[in-house]
Each structure stands twice: as structure tokens, then as C-alpha cells.
Enzyme design. Structure first.
Site, short mmCIF file in Angstrom:
data_model
loop_
_atom_site.label_atom_id
_atom_site.label_comp_id
_atom_site.label_asym_id
_atom_site.label_seq_id
_atom_site.Cartn_x
_atom_site.Cartn_y
_atom_site.Cartn_z
N HIS A 248 52.36 24.39 -11.55
CA HIS A 248 52.52 23.56 -12.74
C HIS A 248 51.19 23.00 -13.26
CE1 HIS A 248 56.78 23.65 -11.70
NE2 HIS A 248 57.02 23.19 -12.91
N ASP A 271 60.26 17.91 -8.65
CA ASP A 271 61.00 18.56 -9.74
C ASP A 271 61.70 19.81 -9.20
OD1 ASP A 271 61.99 18.88 -12.34
OD2 ASP A 271 60.24 20.00 -13.04
N ALA A 306 60.85 26.91 -14.47
CA ALA A 306 62.11 26.17 -14.37
C ALA A 306 62.11 25.30 -13.12
CB ALA A 306 63.28 27.15 -14.34
#
Length: 387
Positions: A248, A271, A306
Site C-alpha cells: 500500500h 485493513d 482490496a
């Protein structure tokens, strides 16, 4: 009268305390709490050659162990919780993903029961009040503007267990909803947004206090159109979430944010979706399908990142080994800061007398050797009691 609670004395480890690292430190646990110990106590466990940290606190996690909080099932939720606990996360709030309001209310009803029985520390609604242009792994057809009446419906459905809601403040009703959340005592988080610098500043003034996974799902920094990132980084009232999985965020970007905000304002999050703690494959994320290849989760349709397959022990190890952070700063970002932001600092987030005995034991390579939650070993005890 003598206490009937079992006492455990942990000695010899490098103990990460709020004041620094105590080499060869001593921590005494009685029942579910950390207490001030006596020098002659029985039940000693020698942790020489190990690190002893406070349990990790994850304020943004969707799933793990092949299960998801969005399934609306207590059984699945407990599987998520159990998976992350074995990786050191002793406190977490359950994050949902965009869905119909009725579906989200139903999920909130199930998850709130787990909060009430002590398995979760609260709920986080991520969506549906987010920008379609920055929706990432959220179903675009289910997005809606943050009408304060709808926001209140979700908060009410959580029966007092909602701790955070992520929204895009530039949408109609966004700023009004931020003010409502502040009045209700729920964290307003800015994320999945196309807000410019000025609107972001307005949202902060209205009461927003968290940046949902900073840099991800928001406009990048530009020298003439700064967007939300500098507004969120520069304001002392904002805690920034960072996903430290190497996918990320580039290490240089993470380092820039960490240096600017400091460990007091950084919360490392996972996350994580259902593949955390599992292998590659196809997994659900709310109504969406996600394919995990070599540990990276992407939507089957469209290929957007995702969530992650991260666990917080990996985030800690990466923070120290790759990002070069001091152990004390990494612990603050993984435990102390998120505990404070969530209003839980009286009971978790640091190793101090009177707090819950939530502890993580790491070996010298910073790998999990044992996890204790409320005085009970979930894995371990890591070593045999000293003779």
C-alpha cells in the site's frame, strides 16, 4: 485475605514500557491485570532473549482466517478475532464494508453483541458514505451521500458500540455528518475521498480526527492542488492510519508520514480482509470478490487493491527491519496511539500496573513466541517456568 487470582511473573525480557525499554525487566500479572510485583513471587517465567510488548490494537480490520466481519455471522467474526489474536492483536474494532443500510444495520446488530461480551472493542463503518471516484474495493452501486439521518441510523443500529465511521466530507451532507458524529461521540474519519485541501480543513474544524489509510483512496499530493494529504498531515488533531505491508505504501512515503506526524499521531492498521492468516485464493469482501496472489489482494473485477493480508506482527517486524523505526516508536504506533484514539488507554495500549494483561512475546527476530490476553495465554506460555 489472600487473593485467589493466579499470579504470573515474567522476567528477563526486554520490556517496552511507556518510558522506554527495560532490559531484563519484570512484569507481574494477577488475574487479568498487570500489577506491581513483589521480589519473592512464585510462578516466574524466564523470558530472557525475548521482547515483551503490549498487545497490539487494530482500529481498522475487516477479516482474517478465511472469514469476514461483513458476513453478519458471529461464528465468522469470532474466527477473524481468533486469527488476529494469535498474531498479537489483543484488541480490535470490527470494520464493515459498503452495503445496503439494512444489511449494515444487521451486521451491526450481530457485531455489537460481540462488543458487549468483550470480544470486540467497537465497530467501524467504512462506507457507504464515500466517493465513487475513490471507492477502491467498495461496490459503487451501493454508495450514497452521507445524509445525517442515514448516518444516525447506522450509529443507532450499533447500540452504542460504534467507535468510528469513514466518510468523504466533500459529498452532500458530509460536513453536517461530521458534526453529528462528533456530537454522538463517534470518530469521524476522512477517507475514500476526493476532497481538496480546503474542504479537508473544514472537515477537521467540524470534528474529523482520523485519516483512513492515508495516501490510499484519496488524491495524491500535487504542488498546485495539494488535496487532503497535507491538511491531514499538518494538523495535530488528526491521527493517520498507515498500512505497513510494503504494497500500500512505499517505505519512503511511510517514512515521510511518520517523520511528519510522529508516533503519537500514527496508527499502524492492517485493513485486513479474509485472506489474512491464510494462503492465496479467492475470498469475499462484502459483496465483492477478491483474488489473493502472492499475498496481495485485488478485486477480481477491475484489479484494485482490496485491503490487505497483513497481520500486526508482520507490520511490527517490517517497521523495525525495513523502515528502521525504533522499537518504542513501532510499539506506540501499533498499541499506544490506537488505544488512545479509541478511548481505551485506561485499560490497554501499554504495559502499566492496573491495565489489562494483554502482552506479546517476540523472539530476537521479532517473531511471535507467545500472546497473553487478559492474563490468559492464547499461545504459550512461551517458555517453561524457571526453576
Amino acid at each position: 485475605m489472600k487473593s485467589s487470582h493466579r499470579r504470573t511473573v515474567l522476567t528477563g525480557a526486554k520490556v517496552v514500557l511507556p518510558t522506554g525499554v527495560a532490559d531484563g525487566g519484570r512484569v507481574t500479572v494477577e488475574g487479568s491485570r498487570i500489577v506491581t510485583g513483589r521480589p519473592d513471587e512464585p510462578g516466574t517465567v524466564d523470558l530472557s532473549g525475548h521482547w515483551l510488548l503490549p498487545g497490539f490494537v487494530d482500529m481498522h480490520v475487516h477479516g482474517g482466517g478465511g472469514a469476514s466481519f461483513s458476513a453478519g455471522s458471529a461464528e465468522e467474526a469470532l474466527k477473524v478475532i481468533g486469527t488476529h489474536r494469535l498474531h498479537g492483536t489483543t484488541t480490535m474494532i470490527a470494520s464493515t464494508v459498503t452495503g445496503d443500510l439494512s444489511d449494515l444495520a444487521g451486521q451491526a446488530g450481530v457485531l455489537s453483541e460481540l462488543v458487549e461480551q468483550g470480544d470486540l472493542a467497537g465497530l467501524h463503518f467504512e462506507g457507504p458514505f464515500i466517493a465513487a471516484s475513490r471507492c477502491g474495493a467498495h461496490e459503487p452501486s451501493l454508495l450514497r451521500e452521507p445524509d445525517p439521518a442515514d448516518v444516525r441510523k447506522l450509529i443507532d443500529a450499533a447500540r452504542g458500540t460504534a467507535r468510528m465511521l469513514t466518510l468523504a466530507p466533500e459529498l452532500a451532507g458530509g460536513l453536517e455528518s461530521v458534526r453529528l458524529l462528533r456530537e454522538l461521540g463517534v470518530i469521524a474519519a476522512i477517507g475514500h475521498t476526493d476532497a481538496d485541501y480546503e474542504v479537508t480543513r473544514e472537515a477537521i474544524e467540524a470534528g474529523a480526527s482520523v485519516a483512513t489509510h492515508l495516501f490510499n483512496a484519496m488524491p495524491p499530493l500535487a504542488h498546485r492542488a495539494p488535496g487532503p494529504i497535507p491538511a491531514l498531515l499538518e494538523d495535530e488533531r488528526i491521527t493517520i492510519e498507515l498500512i505497513n505491508d510494503g504494497t500500500h505504501l512505499h517505505p519512503a512515503v511511510l517514512g515521510l508520514a511518520f517523520r511528519d506526524a510522529g508516533p503519537r499521531r500514527v496508527a499502524f492498521i492492517t485493513d485486513a480482509m479474509g485472506a489474512a492468516g491464510m494462503g492465496d485464493g479467492v475470498y469475499p469482501l462484502g459483496p465483492m470478490k477478491v483474488e489473493v496472489t502472492e499475498g496481495v489482494a485485488r478485486l477480481v473485477e477491475g484489479g484494485s487493491i482490496a485491503g490487505s493480508t497483513l497481520t500486526l506482527d508482520d507490520a511490527f517486524r517490517r517497521a523495525v527491519a525495513v523502515d528502521g523505526l525504533p522499537v518504542t516508536d513501532a510499539v506506540q504506533a501499533l498499541s499506544t496511539t490506537p488505544a488512545r484514539v479509541l478511548g481505551l488507554a485506561d485499560s490497554v495500549g501499554s504495559i502499566e500496573a492496573g491495565k489489562d494483561a494483554d502482552l506479546v512475546v517476540l523472539d530476537e527476530a521479532h517473531r511471535i513466541a507467545g500472546v497473553m490476553r487478559k492474563g490468559e495465554w492464547l499461545s504459550g506460555p512461551p517458555l517453561s517456568p524457571a526453576v
